[in-house]
Every structure is written in C-alpha cells, then in structure tokens.
Enzyme design. Structure first.
Site, short mmCIF file in Angstrom:
data_model
loop_
_atom_site.label_atom_id
_atom_site.label_comp_id
_atom_site.label_asym_id
_atom_site.label_seq_id
_atom_site.Cartn_x
_atom_site.Cartn_y
_atom_site.Cartn_z
N CYS A 1 36.55 49.87 -29.79
CA CYS A 1 37.15 48.55 -29.89
C CYS A 1 37.26 48.22 -31.38
CB CYS A 1 36.39 47.49 -29.11
SG CYS A 1 34.76 47.09 -29.74
N CYS B 1 39.90 47.63 -26.23
CA CYS B 1 40.54 46.40 -26.69
C CYS B 1 41.94 46.72 -27.16
CB CYS B 1 39.72 45.69 -27.77
SG CYS B 1 39.92 46.30 -29.44
N CYS C 1 45.64 55.58 -35.14
CA CYS C 1 44.51 56.38 -35.62
C CYS C 1 44.90 57.86 -35.65
CB CYS C 1 43.30 56.19 -34.72
SG CYS C 1 42.66 54.50 -34.69
#
Length: 278
Positions: free
Chosen positions: A122, A198, A206
C-alpha cells in the site's frame, strides 16, 4: 489480425495513451473513474477524454456507467491478442527468437509445492498492508511467508491498526514500516505473489518484479482517512480488516499445486472482485 494489431500499436504508440492503458492494467479488475485516472496521471479532463475515446475505439478498454459516472477498465483479452500476435506472427512462435517475460517457461505449469513468498503493498505500509501481512502469517504461515511494504512508507505504524490487530490476538512483534525498495534489491526474497491493497499504490508505475510473480489488485478504502467519532474510525478499521480477512481466506484455500499460472491468475483476480465482509 495484421490490421487490428497495427491499429493497436498506433494507439499505444502515444506515450500518454499508453500510460492510461498501463494504469488500467495495474488496476485490473477494477473499474476506474476518469477523475481518478486524471488525478493519478496529472492530466486535464478534456485531454484524458480524448485518450479514453481512442483506447475505447481500439477495443483496449471498456466503458461502464455507474449512476451518473463513467468507469473504465482494461480489456485484458485485447492485450492478450496483441502479445499473441507478436509471438506467433512476428516471432513465428519461436521462443529462441523472442522470449519476452510474458512467455515464461513456467507458463501453463502448476506452481512447485513449497513455501511461497507473498508481498502486500500500500502507500504508507502503516495500516492495510500490515493487516494483510499479519492475517496471511496467522492464517497460513506454514505455507506462506508474508511481507508488506509501502511505496511511500511512513516512519511508524498506524496506532489504530496496531490496536485492532492486538485486540484480535495477533502478534505484532514482526511488524514495521518498510519501503518497497527493500524488496527490489539483488538480495531481496523472490516473490511468488504481489498484491496491491490500495488504489494509490496500484496507480504508481513500479519496476517489474524479479521472478514474474502472480500479481493482483485487492484495493481497499483507506481507513486512516476516515473522519468522525472514535467509534466511526474504529469501525472503518474493522471493515478493512474484515474485507482483507475474507480475501486472504479465499486465497489460502486455493489448490495451488493443481492450478496452472493462468488459472491461478484468474482466481486471484476474482478474489479482488469480492465484496467486503466484516
């Protein structure tokens, strides 16, 4: 397929249209509002509308109406057709010529019978992801090694999350806030599963994970942002805990040694669609 693929390449050849499509792929199976997409990518609403129309006309995304809102989702079948075209036509179905990550030798095989590494992500790694880490460790710690991390990790855990886990009888001793960089170095454990819990973390682009883990988005509203009385805040944390408990219970019940990777991916995506239970 030649004409269709050239059209798809043309649409995705625009950097910002590609960014929208990649975000929706990361958020799959969620349906995401235009406002959330615009905020995540810092795009003007009028500009985003043009990009969404182009992606929808190309069949790369779908549009759904919910009340007065329009929601968008990636069409994974279209993405699959595009990668299949590259491999089957351009590469003549020869892995020695083209061996992209999507065509892993493990594809189509069941996972090895061993202890699996699972990472929950998250933003702050202070509430939702630490709940998920704790739940998996206590529900099936003999089969899974659970980790959690944040894309913008806080310096300490949320006290309400810690209080809730303690009240449920969980051991919070192993817990600490960690940045995802801790799990992306050469000495980091190789993950078998990576779950974002989330929306904000799922929106972020990423780096790809080593080992090609199975990934899914199990987004939960942030209980830390709930305002009101202390009772209302505690209820928000209870609801998040219940929803994560439900999803992780479904996950640990999957027969991992009898599912190939495609079937397993479909199952974890289905779990992401499950409604919260407290």
């Amino acid at each position: 397929m030649e004409i269709e693929s050239s059209q798809l390449f043309s649409v995705l050849g625009h950097p910002q249209r590609l960014a929208v499509f990649r975000l929706l792929m990361r958020r799959y199976p969620d349906r995401v509002s235009a406002g959330d997409i615009a905020a995540a990518l810092d795009l003007r609403g009028s500009t985003l509308s043009v990009y969404l129309s182009a992606l929808r006309d190309a069949g790369l995304i779908s549009q759904h109406r919910q009340g007065t809102s329009l929601l968008y989702a990636a069409d994974v079948d279209a993405a699959g057709r595009l990668t299949s075209y590259l491999f089957e036509d351009c590469c003549r179905s020869r892995p020695d010529l083209c061996r992209p990550a999507a065509f892993n030798p493990r594809e189509g095989r069941t996972m090895a019978h061993r202890k699996y590494n699972v990472l929950f992500i998250c933003t702050g790694n202070s509430a939702r992801s630490i709940m998920a880490e704790t739940l998996l460790r206590d529900l099936a710690g003999d089969r899974f090694t659970a980790y959690s991390a944040g894309t913008r990790a806080r310096s300490e855990l949320n006290p309400n999350a810690v209080e809730l886990l303690t009240s449920k009888g969980h051991d919070i001793t192993p817990l600490r806030a960690k940045h995802i960089a801790e799990f992306q170095g050469p000495d980091a454990p190789v993950m078998d599963f990576v779950f974002t819990v989330c929306d904000r973390a799922a929106n972020e682009d990423c780096p790809a994970w080593t080992g090609q883990p199975i990934s899914a988005h199990w987004g939960q509203p942030d209980p830390v942002k709930v305002t009101g009385t202390e009772a209302e805040k505690r209820l928000a944390f209870q609801q998040t805990y219940g929803a994560l408990h439900n999803r992780i219970s479904l996950f640990v019940a999957l027969p991992l040694d009898s599912l190939d990777r495609m079937a397993l991916q479909a199952h974890v995506d289905d779990i992401g669609r499950q409604r919260a239970t407290t």
